[in-house]
Design a protein around this motif. Structure first.
Motif, PDB file in Angstrom:
ATOM      1  N   CYS A 102     -64.632  21.739 -44.652  1.00 35.91           N
ATOM      2  CA  CYS A 102     -64.646  20.471 -45.374  1.00 35.91           C
ATOM      3  C   CYS A 102     -65.863  20.336 -46.284  1.00 35.91           C
ATOM      4  O   CYS A 102     -65.820  19.650 -47.295  1.00 35.91           O
ATOM      5  CB  CYS A 102     -64.566  19.310 -44.399  1.00 35.91           C
ATOM      6  SG  CYS A 102     -62.873  19.053 -43.818  1.00 35.91           S
ATOM      7  N   CYS A 120     -66.696  10.364 -41.150  1.00 34.63           N
ATOM      8  CA  CYS A 120     -66.946  11.803 -40.994  1.00 34.63           C
ATOM      9  C   CYS A 120     -68.444  12.084 -40.870  1.00 34.63           C
ATOM     10  O   CYS A 120     -69.256  11.550 -41.618  1.00 34.63           O
ATOM     11  CB  CYS A 120     -66.389  12.551 -42.197  1.00 34.63           C
ATOM     12  SG  CYS A 120     -66.801  14.306 -42.165  1.00 34.63           S
ATOM     13  N   GLY A 141     -61.536  21.230 -39.495  1.00 35.42           N
ATOM     14  CA  GLY A 141     -61.246  20.021 -40.253  1.00 35.42           C
ATOM     15  C   GLY A 141     -60.407  20.316 -41.479  1.00 35.42           C
ATOM     16  O   GLY A 141     -59.310  19.777 -41.666  1.00 35.42           O
ATOM     17  N   ALA A 151     -68.509  13.780 -35.961  1.00 36.64           N
ATOM     18  CA  ALA A 151     -67.161  13.222 -35.827  1.00 36.64           C
ATOM     19  C   ALA A 151     -66.194  13.736 -36.885  1.00 36.64           C
ATOM     20  O   ALA A 151     -66.559  13.888 -38.051  1.00 36.64           O
ATOM     21  CB  ALA A 151     -67.234  11.696 -35.908  1.00 36.64           C
ATOM     22  N   CYS A 152     -64.978  13.987 -36.466  1.00 40.32           N
ATOM     23  CA  CYS A 152     -63.871  14.242 -37.385  1.00 40.32           C
ATOM     24  C   CYS A 152     -62.744  13.279 -37.005  1.00 40.32           C
ATOM     25  O   CYS A 152     -61.764  13.664 -36.369  1.00 40.32           O
ATOM     26  CB  CYS A 152     -63.399  15.690 -37.279  1.00 40.32           C
ATOM     27  SG  CYS A 152     -61.955  16.049 -38.299  1.00 40.32           S
ATOM     28  N   PRO A 153     -62.909  11.995 -37.362  1.00 38.61           N
ATOM     29  CA  PRO A 153     -61.930  10.984 -36.946  1.00 38.61           C
ATOM     30  C   PRO A 153     -60.506  11.355 -37.342  1.00 38.61           C
ATOM     31  O   PRO A 153     -59.563  11.133 -36.581  1.00 38.61           O
ATOM     32  CB  PRO A 153     -62.389   9.717 -37.676  1.00 38.61           C
ATOM     33  CG  PRO A 153     -63.813   9.953 -38.031  1.00 38.61           C
ATOM     34  CD  PRO A 153     -63.966  11.426 -38.208  1.00 38.61           C
ATOM     35  N   THR A 154     -60.369  11.950 -38.517  1.00 37.61           N
ATOM     36  CA  THR A 154     -59.032  12.259 -39.022  1.00 37.61           C
ATOM     37  C   THR A 154     -58.277  13.185 -38.075  1.00 37.61           C
ATOM     38  O   THR A 154     -57.139  12.917 -37.699  1.00 37.61           O
ATOM     39  CB  THR A 154     -59.154  12.913 -40.409  1.00 37.61           C
ATOM     40  OG1 THR A 154     -59.854  12.016 -41.263  1.00 37.61           O
ATOM     41  CG2 THR A 154     -57.784  13.221 -40.995  1.00 37.61           C
ATOM     42  N   ASN A 155     -58.927  14.270 -37.687  1.00 39.24           N
ATOM     43  CA  ASN A 155     -58.219  15.239 -36.856  1.00 39.24           C
ATOM     44  C   ASN A 155     -58.322  14.935 -35.366  1.00 39.24           C
ATOM     45  O   ASN A 155     -57.543  15.474 -34.577  1.00 39.24           O
ATOM     46  CB  ASN A 155     -58.706  16.648 -37.176  1.00 39.24           C
ATOM     47  CG  ASN A 155     -58.224  17.087 -38.538  1.00 39.24           C
ATOM     48  OD1 ASN A 155     -57.027  17.109 -38.802  1.00 39.24           O
ATOM     49  ND2 ASN A 155     -59.159  17.376 -39.435  1.00 39.24           N
ATOM     50  N   TYR A 166     -65.602  12.937 -48.216  1.00 35.60           N
ATOM     51  CA  TYR A 166     -65.308  13.040 -46.781  1.00 35.60           C
ATOM     52  C   TYR A 166     -64.571  11.796 -46.281  1.00 35.60           C
ATOM     53  O   TYR A 166     -64.731  10.699 -46.820  1.00 35.60           O
ATOM     54  CB  TYR A 166     -66.606  13.255 -46.003  1.00 35.60           C
ATOM     55  CG  TYR A 166     -67.336  14.508 -46.446  1.00 35.60           C
ATOM     56  CD1 TYR A 166     -66.771  15.765 -46.240  1.00 35.60           C
ATOM     57  CD2 TYR A 166     -68.567  14.440 -47.098  1.00 35.60           C
ATOM     58  CE1 TYR A 166     -67.416  16.917 -46.674  1.00 35.60           C
ATOM     59  CE2 TYR A 166     -69.215  15.588 -47.531  1.00 35.60           C
ATOM     60  CZ  TYR A 166     -68.632  16.824 -47.318  1.00 35.60           C
ATOM     61  OH  TYR A 166     -69.270  17.965 -47.755  1.00 35.60           O
ATOM     62  N   CYS A 167     -63.789  11.982 -45.213  1.00 32.47           N
ATOM     63  CA  CYS A 167     -63.039  10.858 -44.654  1.00 32.47           C
ATOM     64  C   CYS A 167     -64.022   9.808 -44.125  1.00 32.47           C
ATOM     65  O   CYS A 167     -65.142  10.144 -43.747  1.00 32.47           O
ATOM     66  CB  CYS A 167     -62.156  11.307 -43.492  1.00 32.47           C
ATOM     67  SG  CYS A 167     -61.143  12.745 -43.807  1.00 32.47           S
ATOM     68  N   ASN A 209     -67.643  20.014 -34.850  1.00 34.47           N
ATOM     69  CA  ASN A 209     -66.743  18.867 -34.688  1.00 34.47           C
ATOM     70  C   ASN A 209     -65.525  19.235 -33.855  1.00 34.47           C
ATOM     71  O   ASN A 209     -64.535  18.518 -33.830  1.00 34.47           O
ATOM     72  CB  ASN A 209     -66.343  18.260 -36.047  1.00 34.47           C
ATOM     73  CG  ASN A 209     -65.644  19.263 -36.952  1.00 34.47           C
ATOM     74  OD1 ASN A 209     -65.228  20.331 -36.498  1.00 34.47           O
ATOM     75  ND2 ASN A 209     -65.488  18.932 -38.221  1.00 34.47           N
ATOM     76  N   HIS A 267     -70.022  14.777 -41.669  1.00 38.87           N
ATOM     77  CA  HIS A 267     -70.587  15.551 -42.784  1.00 38.87           C
ATOM     78  C   HIS A 267     -71.434  14.669 -43.713  1.00 38.87           C
ATOM     79  O   HIS A 267     -72.511  15.072 -44.154  1.00 38.87           O
ATOM     80  CB  HIS A 267     -69.476  16.204 -43.613  1.00 38.87           C
ATOM     81  CG  HIS A 267     -68.938  17.466 -43.021  1.00 38.87           C
ATOM     82  ND1 HIS A 267     -69.727  18.558 -42.741  1.00 38.87           N
ATOM     83  CD2 HIS A 267     -67.667  17.822 -42.664  1.00 38.87           C
ATOM     84  CE1 HIS A 267     -68.970  19.539 -42.236  1.00 38.87           C
ATOM     85  NE2 HIS A 267     -67.726  19.122 -42.170  1.00 38.87           N
TER      86      HIS A 267
HETATM   87  S1  SF4 Z   1     -61.094  16.271 -41.947  1.00 40.77           S
HETATM   88 FE1  SF4 Z   1     -62.673  15.797 -40.451  1.00 40.77          FE
HETATM   89  S2  SF4 Z   1     -64.428  17.082 -40.996  1.00 40.77           S
HETATM   90 FE2  SF4 Z   1     -63.063  17.027 -42.746  1.00 40.77          FE
HETATM   91  S3  SF4 Z   1     -63.803  15.364 -44.051  1.00 40.77           S
HETATM   92 FE3  SF4 Z   1     -62.208  14.504 -42.733  1.00 40.77          FE
HETATM   93  S4  SF4 Z   1     -63.297  13.736 -40.956  1.00 40.77           S
HETATM   94 FE4  SF4 Z   1     -64.687  15.096 -42.023  1.00 40.77          FE
END
Ligand code: SF4
Ligand SMILES: Cc1ncc(C[n+]2csc(CCOP(=O)(O)OP(=O)(O)O)c2C)c(N)n1
Lengths: 256, 352
Positions: free
Chosen positions: A53, A23, A127, A213-217, A19-20, A123, A25
């Motif tokens: 994810c 994240c 994701g 949290a889904c920091p990436t998106n 996971y990022c 989230n 998860h």
């Molecule tokens: S995209 Fe978002 S939900 Fe998926 S692993 Fe990365 S942070 Fe987590």
């Protein structure tokens, strides 16, 4: 003497999460695994991860797991539980998986009161597929498929899963939590433990919705992400216990 | 042994229960409702067995996938539109190598079509139906007795090859009543190692088909392909009827094979030497057997309740070595043996 203050739960494998950073998860995986250890149910747990994810959750959980097509985890989990009523069966699903494509399966498992536990990660985006709009996306929230922000008349409204599911007669325990701070993480763990205890006691359907949290998106750093959960997401999705009939059902069971 | 007079849908239900079907999920659709109803009554009166009326065919197929992963013998049933909804789940079961029996009591299509008997789902059934490189074993019974026998066999095939097995019949077969004898089912042989029962104190297992590395995924596809090759080699079934002296052979399955037998009697009464080749497994298609016939028979006549789907398999089997005529009635129209007799008689005399 060395005093161990923290160690990997036995219900997790020796693997590094994919996971990022930041994240939710990863946090929730660990909480679920800690609960398995504490309730001593690792050996009787069977899990169904989503398409999302967390699709590779079986790489991390050291328990029996079976893959589900996108959205169908609750249908599979309900069936597994019917076949093996003394096992601890759960699905682990994102908001696209549970609240969009799989809403029918989830709602009907809940309405049948299937004695399973659903760990529901909200989230507010898709994701895995790159940050598209989810049913839980907030109004005006920008995603890759709502670049101008979610539009209420064109895209509809954020879907309140805990509120809806708590209205169903078949459900026993519904709580919404967040993983945004040590305090909320601890609270989330308590809720997860209560949900599995509910199943263990044979009391029926339990679901824990976790704002995650889904920091990436979200295109934020980890710190801003957890702040956004507290400041924004929690306003639309107030944490709390939406339904807890565990005591009442226990009583009813004892007197019947 | 006692003969019991039962409708086709009930026969499938009873045979599945005798074969040890432990979990059934279905969603109402005509003309297979009697099967779902039969299961609702008889599964729940059998200690420990599970019946769920699912909220959709999508849910039903995924329920049986879950129950199969947990080690149960499982079945679901539907009719054409519902089968379309099941396809993703069937693909997933094939990919995850989960055994299960899927019954399609076909009706007129495409779209909502109608509730009359038809055979328009042949392509969907025999070409995999869902996405990806997979096959399902497809059994096509033509009598209630065969429904009983093949339903039991379907569970054994599913376990033996760890793959979904389809019973492909139609509304006529589901509704008609015939006397049947239920054979003694063979005891189940399905290794515990393929079941998810909780890890206990041992190593945990997982069942999946997500293989992000294309080389792993390719290897998995080839592994499935090798399994399908073994099935093709060992499990084709067909019936040859009046072919010894025939100079024309009808190729038909299920209900159309029954109609064809009626026509053959009339044709032979009029001196026309016509026989029948009836595939019982539609996949694997009994290609070798059919091709062998073309050594001495040069005229084949494909008859289906569709615009011509099995026709493709007959062409592939005969590879141009014989002449093929076709008659089809799609959309739920079912011709009488007399109609088929007339059509074949015209062709027979022309080819003469
Ligand atoms: S995209 Fe978002 S939900 Fe998926 S692993 Fe990365 S942070 Fe987590
Ligand atoms: C039938 C089908 N449709 C679409 C997809 C693509 N897909 C995979 S995961 C996903 C959504 C993931 O979002 P979510 O459920 O919110 O979980 P997250 O990744 O955010 O944890 C989609 C649309 C799929 N695998 N199968």
């Amino acid at each position: 003497m060395v005093k161990i203050v923290s160690k990997k739960p036995n219900s997790l494998k020796e693997k590094i999460f994919h996971y990022c950073p930041g994240c939710g998860h990863s946090i929730v995986h660990r909480l679920v695994a800690e609960v398995f250890d504490e309730l001593d149910i690792r050996g009787i747990a069977i899990g169904v991860p989503p398409a999302g994810c967390a699709v590779l959750a079986y790489n991390y959980f050291d328990i029996d797991m079976v893959e589900a097509p996108h959205g169908r985890a609750t249908a599979m989990a309900a069936a597994i539980k019917r076949v093996l009523p003394d096992r601890m069966v759960f699905s682990y699903q994102g908001d696209g998986d549970l609240a969009a494509i799989g809403i029918a399966e989830s709602l009907h498992a809940a309405n049948r009161g299937d004695n399973i536990t659903v760990i529901f990660i909200n989230n507010a985006v898709y994701g895995m597929t790159g940050g598209q709009m989810a049913p839980t996306t907030l109004l005006n929230q920008r995603t890759t498929t709502s670049p101008a922000g979610r539009h209420k008349t064109l895209d509809g409204y954020p879907l309140k899963v805990s509120e809806i599911f708590s209205q169903l007669q078949g459900t026993t325990y519904i709580e919404r939590c967040a993983v945004s701070s040590p305090a909320t993480v601890n609270k989330t763990k308590k809720a997860i433990k209560k949900a599995f205890q509910c199943q263990k006691d044979g009391l029926g359907f339990s679901l824990v919705e976790i704002l995650s949290a889904c920091p990436t998106n979200w295109k934020m750093n980890s710190i801003d992400s957890v702040q956004w959960i507290d400041d924004v997401l929690c306003k639309e999705y107030p944490p709390g216990v939406f339904k807890d009939e565990t005591a009442a059902r226990k009583l009813a069971e004892a007197s019947s | 042994m006692n003969k019991t007079l039962m409708s086709g849908n009930h026969v499938i239900g009873e045979a599945s229960i005798r074969a040890g079907c432990h979990f059934y999920a279905g969603y109402p659709i005509t003309p297979q409702n009697e099967l779902t109803e039969y299961m609702s009554e008889h599964m729940r009166s059998n200690e420990g067995r599970v019946f769920i009326q699912a909220e959709s065919e999508i849910s039903a197929i995924n329920m049986i996938a879950g129950a199969a992963a947990a080690g149960a013998r499982v079945m679901t049933s539907s009719s054409s539109p519902g089968m379309s909804l099941k396809q993703e789940g069937i693909s997933s079961m094939a990919a995850c190598e989960l055994p299960g029996v899927i019954v399609n009591i076909m009706r007129g299509g495409p779209g909502l079509g109608n509730i009359r008997p038809a055979q328009g789902d042949y392509f969907q059934a025999t070409r995999g139906g869902g996405h990806g490189d997979y096959r399902t074993i497809v059994l096509a019974p033509a009598t209630c007795q065969e429904l009983a026998d093949l339903t039991m066999d379907a569970f054994d095939f599913a376990d033996k090859y760890r793959t979904p097995v389809m019973i492909l019949a139609d509304g006529m077969m589901g509704q008609m009543m015939e006397p049947v004898i239920f054979k003694k089912p063979t005891p189940r042989q399905y290794p515990e190692k393929f079941m998810l029962r909780g890890a206990g104190t041992g190593k945990s297992k997982f069942i999946r088909a997500l293989l992000l590395d294309p080389i792993d995924a390719e290897e998995h596809n080839w592994k499935l392909a090798r399994k399908y090759e073994v099935i093709t080699k060992n499990e084709t079934l067909c019936e040859e009827y009046n072919v010894e002296d025939a100079d024309m052979v009808i190729v038909a399955y299920g209900t159309s094979a029954r109609i064809a037998k009626g026509a053959i009697k009339r044709l032979r009464d009029n001196g026309m030497k016509v026989g029948l080749f009836r595939p019982i497994t539609l996949w694997p298609f009994p290609e070798q057997k059919l091709r062998a016939l073309s050594a001495k028979i040069k005229n084949f006549f494909v008859f289906e309740l569709s615009t011509g789907q099995m026709l493709d398999d007959v062409r592939l089997a005969l590879q141009g070595y014989a002449h093929i005529d076709f008659h089809g009635r799609p959309g739920g129209a079912v011709p009488t043996p007399a109609e088929l007799t007339n059509v074949i008689a015209r062709v027979y005399n022309k080819n003469d």
